[in-house]
Design an enzyme around this catalytic site. Structure first.
Site, PDB file in Angstrom:
ATOM      1  N   LYS A 114       2.037  -7.200   1.014  1.00  0.00           N
ATOM      2  CA  LYS A 114       2.901  -8.012   0.242  1.00  0.00           C
ATOM      3  C   LYS A 114       2.152  -8.989  -0.592  1.00  0.00           C
ATOM      4  O   LYS A 114       2.356  -9.456  -1.824  1.00  0.00           O
ATOM      5  CB  LYS A 114       3.839  -8.451   1.047  1.00  0.00           C
ATOM      6  N   LYS A 168      -6.751 -14.376   6.874  1.00  0.00           N
ATOM      7  CA  LYS A 168      -5.571 -15.312   5.975  1.00  0.00           C
ATOM      8  C   LYS A 168      -6.001 -16.571   5.689  1.00  0.00           C
ATOM      9  O   LYS A 168      -6.010 -17.136   4.792  1.00  0.00           O
ATOM     10  CB  LYS A 168      -4.305 -15.249   6.825  1.00  0.00           C
ATOM     11  N   LYS A 228      -5.359  -2.051   2.669  1.00  0.00           N
ATOM     12  CA  LYS A 228      -4.012  -1.679   3.065  1.00  0.00           C
ATOM     13  C   LYS A 228      -2.989  -1.961   1.757  1.00  0.00           C
ATOM     14  O   LYS A 228      -3.220  -3.151   1.228  1.00  0.00           O
ATOM     15  CB  LYS A 228      -3.710  -1.883   4.312  1.00  0.00           C
TER      16      LYS A 228
HETATM   17  P1  AMP Z   1       4.703  -7.683   7.519  1.00  0.00           P
HETATM   18  O1  AMP Z   1       4.738  -7.038   6.057  1.00  0.00           O
HETATM   19  O2  AMP Z   1       3.293  -8.279   7.723  1.00  0.00           O
HETATM   20  O3  AMP Z   1       5.843  -8.378   7.643  1.00  0.00           O
HETATM   21  O4  AMP Z   1       4.654  -6.263   8.264  1.00  0.00           O
HETATM   22  C1  AMP Z   1       5.963  -5.726   8.928  1.00  0.00           C
HETATM   23  C2  AMP Z   1       5.721  -4.298   9.362  1.00  0.00           C
HETATM   24  O5  AMP Z   1       5.151  -3.389   8.435  1.00  0.00           O
HETATM   25  C3  AMP Z   1       4.759  -4.554  10.547  1.00  0.00           C
HETATM   26  O6  AMP Z   1       4.878  -3.505  11.489  1.00  0.00           O
HETATM   27  C4  AMP Z   1       3.465  -4.057   9.824  1.00  0.00           C
HETATM   28  O7  AMP Z   1       2.650  -3.378  10.698  1.00  0.00           O
HETATM   29  C5  AMP Z   1       4.164  -3.094   8.979  1.00  0.00           C
HETATM   30  N1  AMP Z   1       3.132  -2.658   7.917  1.00  0.00           N
HETATM   31  C6  AMP Z   1       2.739  -3.765   6.875  1.00  0.00           C
HETATM   32  N2  AMP Z   1       1.861  -3.261   5.745  1.00  0.00           N
HETATM   33  C7  AMP Z   1       1.732  -1.658   6.314  1.00  0.00           C
HETATM   34  C8  AMP Z   1       0.882  -0.726   5.572  1.00  0.00           C
HETATM   35  N3  AMP Z   1       0.233  -1.070   4.615  1.00  0.00           N
HETATM   36  N4  AMP Z   1       0.771   0.367   6.189  1.00  0.00           N
HETATM   37  C9  AMP Z   1       1.718   0.525   7.425  1.00  0.00           C
HETATM   38  N5  AMP Z   1       2.433  -0.404   8.160  1.00  0.00           N
HETATM   39  C10 AMP Z   1       2.392  -1.799   7.514  1.00  0.00           C
END
Ligand code: AMP
Ligand code: TRP
Length: 369
Positions: free
Chosen positions: A236, A138, A233
């Site tokens: 967002k 990041k 992956k």
């Molecule tokens: P965040 O979007 O960073 O707030 O992630 C929230 C949750 O979603 C966390 O547990 C991440 O590990 C999970 N997560 C985010 N992106 C992915 C993805 N592409 N595949 C699986 N889990 C994800």
């Protein structure tokens, strides 16, 4: 036995025990997890985290928060933060988080979290933070002038979120594994530095200050990949919205994204071929959304061409997401209900948090107030 199988067995045992001995509910293991209110919640967040929570809430003491304090670690829009926080809470509920079983609250509403973070940061070697892959990625993308210190100390706040509630298990996607390892090391370090007999002498209850939590990473869905590149992956922050399915995408948008997603020129559909990451990703999404087993999906889809499979996947996604979207709309249009849920959740969470924080102050030798 894999992690999810263990969870299912643990869930069954815990269910039958609590039917026999309702008072054992008090001794249920605790789970915490959260998602940042940044950008739209997508299928990766859902399949990697939120969907797992729904099963777990039946057999564990569960706390699910919206991690708004983590959302300010990169430049963000102050006009959008509170709206996104409410929206994320509404998504949790729409996906099936049940407030009669789980506490749902906003991270910043429990003040003890940031306070504990300061105490923990004194015990965190800076080298541990410099090693974090997410920080490296990041910060490289944002450029030095845009990187606040909070991006570096973000994992200490995450450790605080987890340790504050004495969590046993933390269900997250694969990308959070390193942060969980840091949390475990930090818990052990603080227990070693300030816990044990030393704490007992000070009048504490002795033993460990923090529970050392375990990550709970689902065997399938832990890493949902981008629709435009099967090797990255789903995220967002990816610039193109075509790369992800957002939980609130309308039917025609889902259809269009699947229609235009990256494919290959092999015939038939198959799991686990290293040359076919997109095929593997879309089959896995279909498996998780349809609730079928991997073997059933492999058999059902093996002779399909991309066109037939894409129609099947689109229909399955639309059918799965539609009820979530309807429920989300109902929840978001009733702000008093949502405020009530978040208020009650924060009160319950703060009671646990304050007890831990006061123990940590005591163990670390602060003057008792
Ligand atoms: P965040 O979007 O960073 O707030 O992630 C929230 C949750 O979603 C966390 O547990 C991440 O590990 C999970 N997560 C985010 N992106 C992915 C993805 N592409 N595949 C699986 N889990 C994800
Ligand atoms: N850092 C996590 C993410 O970006 C979100 C998060 C913050 C979290 N605190 C947490 C997840 C505590 C589980 C437990 O995905």
């Amino acid at each position: 036995m894999d992690t999810m199988a263990l969870v299912s067995v643990a869930a069954a045992v815990s269910r039958s025990r609590s039917q026999l001995f309702p008072r054992l509910l008090l001794f249920r293991k605790r789970i915490v997890s959260g998602v940042q209110p940044t950008g739209a919640i997508h299928l990766g967040n859902y399949l990697g985290a939120i969907k797992t929570w729904i099963e777990l809430q039946n057999s564990y003491d569960t706390l699910f928060f919206i991690v708004d304090l983590h959302a300010i670690t990169l430049p963000y829009d102050t006009q959008q933060l509170s709206k996104a926080t409410r929206n994320t809470a509404a998504i949790y509920l729409a996906c099936g988080v049940d407030t009669s079983k789980a506490s749902v609250f906003v991270q910043s509403h429990v003040r003890a979290d940031v306070e504990l973070m300061w105490l923990l940061s004194s015990a965190t070697p800076i080298g541990w933070l410099n090693r974090m892959i997410q920080f490296k990625e990041k910060s490289r993308k944002a450029g030095d002038e845009n990187v606040g210190v909070a991006l570096l100390t973000y994992p200490v706040l995450m450790a605080s979120d987890i340790l504050l509630y004495q969590s046993d298990l933390v269900p997250v996607g694969e990308d959070q594994k390193q942060h969980l390892e840091l949390t475990r090391e930090l818990a052990e370090r603080v227990n070693y530095l300030y816990g044990g007999r030393k704490w007992k002498k000070l009048g504490g209850r002795g033993g460990a200050i923090f529970k050392v939590p375990e990550p709970l990473i689902p065997p399938a869905g832990a890493r949902v990949m981008s629709l435009t590149d099967g090797l990255s992956k789903m995220s967002k922050s990816a610039p193109s919205d075509q790369s992800r399915i957002n939980l609130l995408d309308p039917k025609d948008v889902i259809a269009n994204k699947i229609k235009r997603c990256k494919t290959d020129s092999f015939s038939g559909m198959e799991f686990d071929s290293p040359e076919r990451p997109e095929c593997n990703n879309l089959l896995s999404i279909y498996q998780l959304i349809s609730g079928k087993t991997k073997e059933e999906v492999a058999q059902e889809c093996q002779d399909m061409n991309w066109g037939t499979f894409k129609t099947l996947l689109t229909d399955a996604l639309v059918d799965h997401l539609h009820p979530i979207q309807v429920r989300h709309e109902e929840i978001i249009s009733d702000p008093a209900y949502l405020d009530g849920v978040l208020g009650e959740g924060a009160t319950k969470a703060a009671a646990i948090a304050d007890a831990t924080l006061s123990n940590v102050y005591q163990a670390m030798g602060f003057l008792y107030r």
